[in-house]
Design a protein around this motif. Structure first.
Motif, PDB file in Angstrom:
ATOM      1  N   ARG A  47       0.631  -0.975  -0.421  1.00 45.83           N
ATOM      2  CA  ARG A  47      -0.174  -0.179   0.153  1.00 45.83           C
ATOM      3  C   ARG A  47       0.773   1.491   0.125  1.00 45.83           C
ATOM      4  O   ARG A  47       0.552   1.988  -0.649  1.00 45.83           O
ATOM      5  CB  ARG A  47      -0.898   0.275   1.140  1.00 45.83           C
ATOM      6  CG  ARG A  47      -2.204  -0.776   0.697  1.00 45.83           C
ATOM      7  CD  ARG A  47      -3.269  -0.070   2.047  1.00 45.83           C
ATOM      8  NE  ARG A  47      -2.654  -0.863   3.647  1.00 45.83           N
ATOM      9  CZ  ARG A  47      -1.934  -2.355   4.658  1.00 45.83           C
ATOM     10  NH1 ARG A  47      -3.143  -2.930   3.404  1.00 45.83           N
ATOM     11  NH2 ARG A  47      -2.033  -1.918   5.642  1.00 45.83           N
ATOM     12  N   GLN A  48       2.030   1.066   1.139  1.00 41.27           N
ATOM     13  CA  GLN A  48       3.112   2.058   1.066  1.00 41.27           C
ATOM     14  C   GLN A  48       3.880   2.440  -0.006  1.00 41.27           C
ATOM     15  O   GLN A  48       3.796   3.662  -0.564  1.00 41.27           O
ATOM     16  CB  GLN A  48       3.812   2.406   1.697  1.00 41.27           C
ATOM     17  CG  GLN A  48       3.526   2.106   3.248  1.00 41.27           C
ATOM     18  CD  GLN A  48       2.119   4.115   3.343  1.00 41.27           C
ATOM     19  OE1 GLN A  48       2.536   5.178   3.613  1.00 41.27           O
ATOM     20  NE2 GLN A  48       1.334   3.289   3.926  1.00 41.27           N
ATOM     21  N   LEU A 100       3.837  -0.708  12.409  1.00 45.41           N
ATOM     22  CA  LEU A 100       3.648   0.501  11.433  1.00 45.41           C
ATOM     23  C   LEU A 100       2.794   1.183  10.914  1.00 45.41           C
ATOM     24  O   LEU A 100       2.431   2.310  10.961  1.00 45.41           O
ATOM     25  CB  LEU A 100       4.407  -0.760   9.530  1.00 45.41           C
ATOM     26  CG  LEU A 100       4.898  -1.317   9.140  1.00 45.41           C
ATOM     27  CD1 LEU A 100       4.962  -2.695   8.693  1.00 45.41           C
ATOM     28  CD2 LEU A 100       5.913  -0.016   9.437  1.00 45.41           C
ATOM     29  N   GLU A 101       1.539   0.405  11.888  1.00 44.49           N
ATOM     30  CA  GLU A 101       0.235   0.446  11.738  1.00 44.49           C
ATOM     31  C   GLU A 101       0.245   1.922  12.885  1.00 44.49           C
ATOM     32  O   GLU A 101      -0.568   2.580  12.079  1.00 44.49           O
ATOM     33  CB  GLU A 101      -0.957  -0.473  12.662  1.00 44.49           C
ATOM     34  CG  GLU A 101      -0.846  -1.610  11.259  1.00 44.49           C
ATOM     35  CD  GLU A 101      -2.045  -2.395  11.733  1.00 44.49           C
ATOM     36  OE1 GLU A 101      -1.761  -2.726  12.783  1.00 44.49           O
ATOM     37  OE2 GLU A 101      -2.729  -3.377  10.552  1.00 44.49           O
ATOM     38  N   ALA A 102       1.195   1.972  13.682  1.00 40.33           N
ATOM     39  CA  ALA A 102       1.034   2.975  14.894  1.00 40.33           C
ATOM     40  C   ALA A 102       2.124   4.715  14.435  1.00 40.33           C
ATOM     41  O   ALA A 102       1.453   5.448  14.138  1.00 40.33           O
ATOM     42  CB  ALA A 102       1.736   2.922  16.458  1.00 40.33           C
ATOM     43  N   SER A 103       2.613   4.245  13.332  1.00 34.00           N
ATOM     44  CA  SER A 103       3.033   5.205  12.470  1.00 34.00           C
ATOM     45  C   SER A 103       1.998   5.958  12.016  1.00 34.00           C
ATOM     46  O   SER A 103       2.501   7.179  11.297  1.00 34.00           O
ATOM     47  CB  SER A 103       4.857   4.732  11.691  1.00 34.00           C
ATOM     48  OG  SER A 103       4.335   4.144  10.663  1.00 34.00           O
ATOM     49  N   GLU A 104       1.104   5.043  11.155  1.00 36.79           N
ATOM     50  CA  GLU A 104       0.059   5.604  10.073  1.00 36.79           C
ATOM     51  C   GLU A 104      -0.942   6.973  10.745  1.00 36.79           C
ATOM     52  O   GLU A 104      -1.006   7.109  10.456  1.00 36.79           O
ATOM     53  CB  GLU A 104      -0.934   4.670   9.532  1.00 36.79           C
ATOM     54  CG  GLU A 104       0.112   3.915   8.453  1.00 36.79           C
ATOM     55  CD  GLU A 104      -1.348   2.433   7.980  1.00 36.79           C
ATOM     56  OE1 GLU A 104      -1.451   2.720   6.249  1.00 36.79           O
ATOM     57  OE2 GLU A 104      -1.353   2.320   8.220  1.00 36.79           O
ATOM     58  N   ALA A 105      -1.027   6.175  12.020  1.00 30.63           N
ATOM     59  CA  ALA A 105      -1.946   6.675  12.839  1.00 30.63           C
ATOM     60  C   ALA A 105      -1.132   7.987  13.171  1.00 30.63           C
ATOM     61  O   ALA A 105      -1.861   9.318  13.066  1.00 30.63           O
ATOM     62  CB  ALA A 105      -1.881   6.275  13.981  1.00 30.63           C
ATOM     63  N   GLN A 106       0.051   7.969  12.719  1.00 32.41           N
ATOM     64  CA  GLN A 106       0.615   9.502  13.365  1.00 32.41           C
ATOM     65  C   GLN A 106       0.912  10.789  12.702  1.00 32.41           C
ATOM     66  O   GLN A 106       1.870   9.816  11.190  1.00 32.41           O
ATOM     67  CB  GLN A 106       2.011   8.844  14.443  1.00 32.41           C
ATOM     68  CG  GLN A 106       1.677   8.564  15.612  1.00 32.41           C
ATOM     69  CD  GLN A 106       2.974   8.249  16.458  1.00 32.41           C
ATOM     70  OE1 GLN A 106       4.135   8.464  16.183  1.00 32.41           O
ATOM     71  NE2 GLN A 106       2.891   7.840  16.855  1.00 32.41           N
TER      72      GLN A 106
END
Length: 109
Positions: A47-48, A100-106
């Motif tokens: 996706r990235q 990785l999912e946490a980095s998307e939220a920030q």
């Protein structure tokens, strides 16, 4: 090698988030779960990659391609891995997916 006794029909259903929740203290991760966890990380990178292509960010694109390829190689390595290595890979990738999912939220700075 997969131990059929390690998966139980009485196990609670997996969460509906991006992938299986793997508890490193919950025993050995089976091949299927490890394969799925690594696959979820590969999907994140895919996706990235799409976003990087759309934005024209060549440096990010190359970095993402390299990281995704490492994941593919680790996923392929699972086929020949023993139970300890499967559990290790599952643990590493479960933590990576969470990160990785946490980095998307920030928001990126």
């Amino acid at each position: 090698m997969h131990d059929p006794a390690s998966s139980s029909p009485d196990m609670p259903p997996r969460s509906q988030s991006s992938g299986p929740a793997w508890d490193p203290d919950g025993g050995d991760a089976g091949y299927e779960m490890a394969h799925e966890i690594v696959g979820n990380v590969i999907a994140w990178y895919s996706r990235q990659l799409l976003l990087a292509r759309r934005s024209g960010d060549e440096q990010r694109l190359e970095e993402l391609k390299a990281r995704r390829q490492e994941c593919v190689e680790d996923q392929n390595r699972l086929r020949e891995a023993g139970p300890e290595e499967i559990a290790r890979i599952a643990g590493v990738y479960a933590a990576r997916l969470k990160e990785l999912e946490a980095s998307e939220a920030q928001p990126e700075s």
